[in-house]
Design a protein around this motif. Structure first.
Motif, short mmCIF file in Angstrom:
data_model
loop_
_atom_site.label_atom_id
_atom_site.label_comp_id
_atom_site.label_asym_id
_atom_site.label_seq_id
_atom_site.Cartn_x
_atom_site.Cartn_y
_atom_site.Cartn_z
N VAL A 96 -79.40 18.59 24.18
CA VAL A 96 -79.55 18.54 25.63
C VAL A 96 -78.62 19.57 26.27
N ASP A 97 -79.11 20.27 27.24
CA ASP A 97 -78.34 21.25 28.02
C ASP A 97 -78.05 22.55 27.31
N ASP A 98 -78.61 22.74 26.12
CA ASP A 98 -78.45 24.04 25.48
C ASP A 98 -79.25 25.11 26.20
N GLY A 99 -80.21 24.68 27.02
CA GLY A 99 -80.98 25.63 27.81
C GLY A 99 -82.41 25.82 27.32
N LYS A 100 -82.91 24.79 26.66
CA LYS A 100 -84.25 24.89 26.07
C LYS A 100 -85.34 25.05 27.14
N SER A 101 -85.29 24.20 28.14
CA SER A 101 -86.32 24.29 29.18
C SER A 101 -86.25 25.63 29.88
N THR A 102 -85.02 26.08 30.11
CA THR A 102 -84.85 27.36 30.77
C THR A 102 -85.42 28.48 29.90
N LEU A 103 -85.17 28.40 28.60
CA LEU A 103 -85.66 29.44 27.71
C LEU A 103 -87.19 29.47 27.68
N ASN A 131 -77.78 30.86 22.70
CA ASN A 131 -78.05 30.96 24.13
C ASN A 131 -76.75 30.95 24.96
N LYS A 132 -76.91 31.31 26.22
CA LYS A 132 -75.79 31.38 27.18
C LYS A 132 -74.77 32.41 26.71
N ILE A 133 -75.26 33.45 26.06
CA ILE A 133 -74.36 34.49 25.56
C ILE A 133 -73.64 35.15 26.74
N ASP A 134 -74.24 35.04 27.93
CA ASP A 134 -73.57 35.57 29.13
C ASP A 134 -72.28 34.82 29.42
N LEU A 135 -72.22 33.55 29.04
CA LEU A 135 -71.04 32.73 29.36
C LEU A 135 -69.89 32.96 28.38
N SER A 143 -79.70 35.14 26.64
CA SER A 143 -79.38 34.36 27.83
C SER A 143 -80.71 34.02 28.48
N ALA A 144 -81.04 32.73 28.39
CA ALA A 144 -82.31 32.30 28.97
C ALA A 144 -82.28 32.47 30.48
N LEU A 145 -81.10 32.22 31.06
CA LEU A 145 -80.98 32.27 32.51
C LEU A 145 -81.17 33.69 33.03
N1 LIG Z 1 -75.25 30.87 32.24
C1 LIG Z 1 -76.32 30.40 31.60
N2 LIG Z 1 -76.77 29.17 31.91
C2 LIG Z 1 -77.88 28.73 31.27
C3 LIG Z 1 -78.56 29.50 30.30
N3 LIG Z 1 -79.61 28.80 29.85
C4 LIG Z 1 -79.60 27.61 30.53
N4 LIG Z 1 -78.54 27.57 31.37
C5 LIG Z 1 -78.18 26.45 32.24
O1 LIG Z 1 -77.86 25.34 31.43
C6 LIG Z 1 -78.28 24.11 32.04
C7 LIG Z 1 -79.19 23.32 31.11
O2 LIG Z 1 -80.41 24.03 30.91
P1 LIG Z 1 -81.78 23.32 30.56
O3 LIG Z 1 -82.77 24.41 30.36
O4 LIG Z 1 -82.12 22.27 31.53
O5 LIG Z 1 -81.38 22.66 29.17
P2 LIG Z 1 -82.21 21.72 28.17
O6 LIG Z 1 -81.63 20.36 28.36
O7 LIG Z 1 -81.88 22.26 26.80
O8 LIG Z 1 -83.66 21.83 28.49
C8 LIG Z 1 -78.95 24.52 33.34
O9 LIG Z 1 -78.03 24.39 34.38
C9 LIG Z 1 -79.31 25.98 33.12
O10 LIG Z 1 -79.38 26.70 34.29
C10 LIG Z 1 -78.03 30.80 29.99
O11 LIG Z 1 -78.54 31.54 29.15
N5 LIG Z 1 -76.91 31.20 30.68
#
Ligand SMILES: Nc1nc2c(ncn2[C@@H]2O[C@H](COP(=O)(O)OP(=O)(O)O)[C@@H](O)[C@H]2O)c(=O)[nH]1
Lengths: 310, 434
Positions: B13-20, B148-152, B185-187
Motif C-alpha cells: 500500500v502507498d508504493d504508488g501502484k495506482s499512480t503508476l 518508484n518515487k525515485i524523485d524522493l 517516478s510514477a508521479l
Molecule cells: N513523489 C512521488 N510520490 C508518488 C509517486 N508515486 C506515487 N506517489 C504518491 O504516493 C501516494 C500513494 O500512491 P498510490 O498510487 O495511491 O499508492 P498505492 O496504494 O500503491 O496505489 C500518493 O500520495 C501518490 O501521489 C512518485 O513516483 N513520486
C-alpha cells in the motif's frame, strides 16, 4: 490536460490471432456453463454486445443449437429497429425468448416511473424476478470490463446472493481458466463471456464475422435535439423542451438502450469497417458519449450492480 | 503469434501502484476525455486542491469501487485494456494490502509479466517478498521491479542499485530467472513512458519499452497434447449431423492433428483423431468446417475414430506421452480463505474439467517469508503458502505445474458454500517448493 488520440492506426492493428484468442476464451466460458449449470439464460437486448455474445454461443455448440433460452428485460422504451432485430433472430434460430417487461411493472404499480423518465435503473427488479421465477442459475451478460470502472472489477463468473446482490469486496478469486460456478440454492452466477473484449475488439469481430446489426448502429438521418451534450432522438419517449432546437443530422448509436436517455453520435460510418476507424479515433468512452444515466454520480454503476443490475 | 501481453501489478500500500497504472494508461493515451474530465473534477473538489486546473490524481483513474476511493486503497483486481503501436495489453491492477493478497494471486495466475513496485525510500518490505514468492510460485515468465518515487531520493543511483540487488538475491532464492529493475517516478512520469533526464546513469528501457518488447506467453504448442473435454455435442437432428458426436474443449497444450493416435484418460482407451471442427455460423445457418489441426489455446471440437466412452472430465492426450492418472497429489497451495486449513479437511478439487471430492491428508509445511524456507505448520491461514498432500475421489490426468500450467493447476473449493479456498500447483518429482 488534453486527450489527443494521435495514433488510431495503433489501435487498428489488432491481429487476427488476438481476436481468435478472445473468441476461444469466450467459447470456453459458454461450454463450461453448459456443462456445469442446469438452467442458464442469455440476456439479449438486441444491442451489439448481446448480439456478439449470441454469435459466440452459437459457435460454442455448432453444429448443434444453443442450449439456452434468451431473456430480454424490456424497458418499453425500445428502438423499433432493435425489437424487430430481436424477433427476427429468435425466429430464424428457433430460440426461446422470455421477456420481462418494465412497462407491465409500471402499469400494475409494482414500479413507479422515475421523475427523469429514464427506465434503465428500473430493469433490476423485473430482471431479478425473471431469474427467480424461471430458476435461472447462470445468467450471461454482455458486460465488458473496459466499459466502466465498477465493471473493471467484475469476475467472469460472478456470484449473486439470493437477493441478486453483488458484493464487490468479497468476490471469489478467479484463477487461470478454472471458473468456480458453485452456488447454493437461490443464488445464481452472472457470467460475462466478453469480459476481456474492448469496444474496438467487438467492432473488429462484427466486421470479420459479418454479423448483421440493427440499422441504428450505422449512419442514418434523424431528427435530434441536444441535451447535456448528447444528441437525443425526437420520438415517443423523448421530446425537446423549451429552448432545445430540433435539427436533422446524420448520426448513429454507439449503444442502444432506453431511447429516452441514449444519445446518438454524429457519424457518417455506414459499415463495421468504418465504425472501427471511428471508434479507434474516438476521444470519449462509449458510455460517456451516450448514456445520460451513467453520469448521475461517481458510483452510479456500482450501486446499480450491487442491487443486481446487469 | 499473438502480440497480446497480460500484466499484473503488485506492491505494498502507498508504493504508488495506482499512480503508476494511471500514469501508464494516461501516457499511452488510453484515457479518454470524459474520464480525464471526471478525475479533474473530483480532484479539484478535494481539500487541499490547488484549484488552478493542475489538480490530477492519477490513482483515481483506476480505483473503481466507492470503498476504494473513500479509503484510498485498492481492494480488488481491476482489469484495464490499452494498446500502443506495437501491441495490446490487458493489465490486472491488483491490491497491495496484505489482506487482499488473494487478489494478487488471481492477477498473477494469468500474467506474462508482473510489475512489482517498491518505494525507493523503504526498499524491500514483507509484501515485496510475498509478491515475489507468488510470482515465482505461479511461474510468471517475467518480473519487472519498478523502484518508484525515485524523485524522493534525489534520483540516487546507489539507492536504486541497492534495492535491485536485494530483489535479485531474493529472486535467485525463489528460482525466478528474469527480473528487470527500472527506476521510475510514477508521479512525475520518469521512465514510465518518457525517458527521464534525471537518471542518466540508467541506460535500460523505460517501463513501456520493456513491456512492448517482452515475450508473451510461453508457446506450449510443441509440448505433448492435453485436451480436457468440456462438453459433448450431439445434435441428434435429422440432417447431415444426425450421427455427429463431437468433444469440445480448449487445447491445453500441444497440437492436435487429424489421424493422431491418442489415449483417453482416465479409461486409458486408445483411439485416433477422426476430425477437428470449428464452427461456421451465419445469420441463419449453423455448421462446422473441418480443420487439419489445432494448437494450444484454441477452442475446438474433436471427433474420435472409435465409439468409446468420453465425457466431461475425460482428457484426450498424446498416445506416446500420456501422464497417466493419479488419486494422490503432492502440491503447493496458496491459501485464499479466512477459514484455516487443517489436516483431514474435506474439500472439492477442481482440476481441468473434473470436480471431485478430496481430503487433505498431510500438511508438509509452510513458506517462511523471512527465510524463504519451509517451516513446520499444523495448518494454513489466509495468504499462507504451504505444501500439502491430497487424496482425491476420482483419478486425475495431472502433470506437474512446472511442465504444464493447465493440467498442473487446481482449485480447492468449500463444498458447503462454494468459496474458492486455495490455488494449487502440483509438485514435480523433486517436490521443491518453488
Ligand atoms: N513523489 C512521488 N510520490 C508518488 C509517486 N508515486 C506515487 N506517489 C504518491 O504516493 C501516494 C500513494 O500512491 P498510490 O498510487 O495511491 O499508492 P498505492 O496504494 O500503491 O496505489 C500518493 O500520495 C501518490 O501521489 C512518485 O513516483 N513520486
Amino acid at each position: 490536460m488534453t486527450a489527443t488520440i494521435d495514433a488510431p492506426e495503433a489501435a487498428l492493428n489488432t491481429t487476427v490471432t488476438e481476436l481468435d484468442a478472445l473468441e476461444s476464451e469466450s467459447v470456453h466460458v459458454f461450454r463450461e456453463v453448459a456443462a456445469e449449470f442446469e438452467r442458464p439464460v442469455i440476456l439479449f437486448s438486441g444491442g451489439k454486445d448481446s448480439i456478439v455474445m449470441l454469435h459466440l454461443a452459437r459457435k460454442a455448440f455448432a453444429p448443434a443449437g444453443v442450449p439456452f433460452a434468451l431473456l430480454h428485460v424490456d424497458t418499453g422504451h425500445n428502438f423499433p429497429e432493435v425489437l424487430a432485430y430481436r424477433d427476427r433472430t429468435v425466429a430464424a434460430l428457433g430460440l426461446r425468448l422470455e421477456v420481462a417487461s418494465v412497462e407491465e411493472y409500471i402499469a400494475d404499480g409494482r414500479l413507479r416511473e422515475r421523475s427523469d423518465g429514464t427506465r434503465n435503473p428500473l430493469q433490476t427488479i423485473p430482471l431479478l424476478d425473471a431469474i427467480n421465477g424461471h430458476r435461472f442459475d447462470a445468467v450471461f451478460g454482455g458486460g465488458r470490463r473496459d466499459e466502466e470502472r465498477a465493471r473493471a472489477k467484475e469476475r467472469i463468473f460472478s456470484l449473486r446472493d439470493e437477493f441478486g446482490q453483488w458484493d464487490p469486496r468479497n468476490q471469489r478469486p478467479e484463477l487461470w481458466s478454472l471458473y468456480n460456478g458453485k452456488h447454493r440454492p437461490g443464488e445464481h452466477v452472472r457470467v460475462f463471456p466478453l469480459s476481456n473484449w474492448t469496444e474496438l475488439d467487438v467492432w473488429h469481430y462484427i466486421e470479420r464475422e459479418q454479423i448483421p446489426l440493427p440499422s441504428i448502429y450505422y449512419a442514418h438521418e434523424r431528427d435530434v435535439f441536444e441535451r447535456d451534450g448528447m444528441l437525443l432522438a425526437v420520438g415517443p419517449y423523448s421530446q425537446p423542451r423549451d429552448g432545445e432546437t430540433v435539427t436533422r443530422r446524420v448520426v448513429r448509436y454507439r449503444t442502444v438502450g432506453d431511447m429516452s436517455c441514449t444519445g446518438a453520435v454524429a457519424s457518417t460510418a455506414s459499415s463495421a469497417a468504418e465504425v472501427v476507424v471511428e471508434v479507434a479515433a474516438s476521444e470519449l468512452t462509449e458510455r460517456g458519449a451516450t448514456r445520460a444515466d451513467d453520469r448521475v454520480s461517481e458510483a452510479a454503476m456500482e450501486d446499480r450492480k450491487r442491487e443486481g443490475y446487469f | 503469434m499473438s502480440t497480446l501481453l497480460r500484466l499484473a501489478t503488485a506492491g505494498s500500500v502507498d508504493d504508488g501502484k495506482s499512480t503508476l497504472v494511471g500514469r501508464l494508461l494516461h501516457d499511452c493515451k488510453a484515457i479518454l476525455a470524459d474520464q480525464i474530465a471526471h478525475v479533474q473534477t473530483v480532484t479539484a473538489q478535494r481539500p487541499g486542491a490547488r484549484g488552478d486546473g493542475t489538480d490530477f490524481d492519477f490513482a483515481l483513474l483506476t480505483d473503481g469501487l466507492r470503498a476504494e476511493r473513500e479509503q484510498g486503497i485498492t481492494i480488488d483486481v481491476a482489469y484495464r485494456y490499452f494498446a500502443t503501436d506495437k501491441r495490446s495489453f490487458i493489465l490486472a491492477d491488483c491490491p497491495g494490502h496484505v489482506q487482499y493478497t488473494r487478489n494478487t494471486v488471481t492477477g498473477a495466475s494469468t500474467a506474462d509479466v508482473v510489475i512489482i513496485l517498491v518505494d525507493a525510500r523503504h526498499g524491500v518490505l514483507e509484501q515485496t517478498r510475498r509478491h515475489l514468492a507468488v510470482a515465482g510460485l505461479l511461474r510468471v515468465p517475467h518480473v519487472v521491479l519498478a523502484v518508484n518515487k525515485i524523485d524522493l531520493v534525489g534520483y540516487d543511483e546507489a539507492v536504486f542499485t541497492g534495492i535491485a540487488k536485494d530483489v535479485n538475491d531474493l529472486a535467485d532464492q525463489l528460482g525466478i530467472a528474469d527480473v528487470h529493475a527500472i527506476p521510475v517516478s510514477a508521479l512525475v512520469g520518469d521512465n514510465v513512458v518518457e525517458r527521464s533526464a534525471e537518471t542518466a546513469w540508467y541506460d535500460g528501457p523505460t517501463l513501456l519499452e520493456y513491456l512492448e518488447n517482452a515475450t508473451g506467453r510461453t508457446d506450449t504448442s510443441q509440448q505433448p497434447l492435453r485436451f480436457p473435454v468440456q462438453y459433448v455435442i450431439r445434435p441428434q437432428t435429422d440432417d447431415e449431423y444426425r450421427d455427429y458426436r463431437g468433444y469440445t474443449g480448449t487445447v491445453a497444450s500441444g497440437t492436435v492433428s487429424v489421424g493422431d493416435p491418442v489415449v483417453v484418460l482416465p479409461s486409458g482407451r486408445r483411439t485416433s483423431v477422426a476430425g477437428i471442427d470449428k464452427a461456421v455460423v451465419t445469420a441463419t445457418s449453423t455448421a462446422v468446417a473441418e480443420r487439419p489441426s489445432a494448437v494450444a489455446g484454441e477452442a475446438v471440437t474433436v471427433r474420435l475414430a472409435d465409439d468409446i466412452d468420453v465425457a466431461r472430465g475425460s482428457v484426450i492426450v498424446a498416445a506416446e506421452a500420456s501422464p497417466g492418472t493419479r488419486r494422490e497429489l503432492a502440491a503447493t497451495v496458496c491459501w485464499l480463505s479466512d477459514r484455516p486449513l487443517t489436516v483431514g479437511a474435506r474439500v472439492l478439487i477442481k482440476h481441468t474439467t473434473t470436480t471431485a471430492q478430496a481430503i487433505v491428508t498431510k500438511i508438509n509445511g509452510a513458506l517462511d517469508l523471512d527465510t524463504l524456507g519451509v517451516i513446520d505448520a499444523a495448518g494454513l491461514d489466509l495468504n499462507d503458502i504451504g505444501k500439502v498432500q491430497l487424496k482425491v475421489a476420482a483419478p486425475l490426468a495431472a502433470d506437474p505445474y512446472s511442465s504444464n500450467a493447465i493440467t498442473g493447476s487446481f482449485l480447492l473449493i468449500d463444498a458447503h458454500d462454494g468459496w474458492t479456498l486455495a490455488a494449487g500447483m502440483i509438485d514435480d518429482e523433486e517436490g521443491e517448493l518453488l
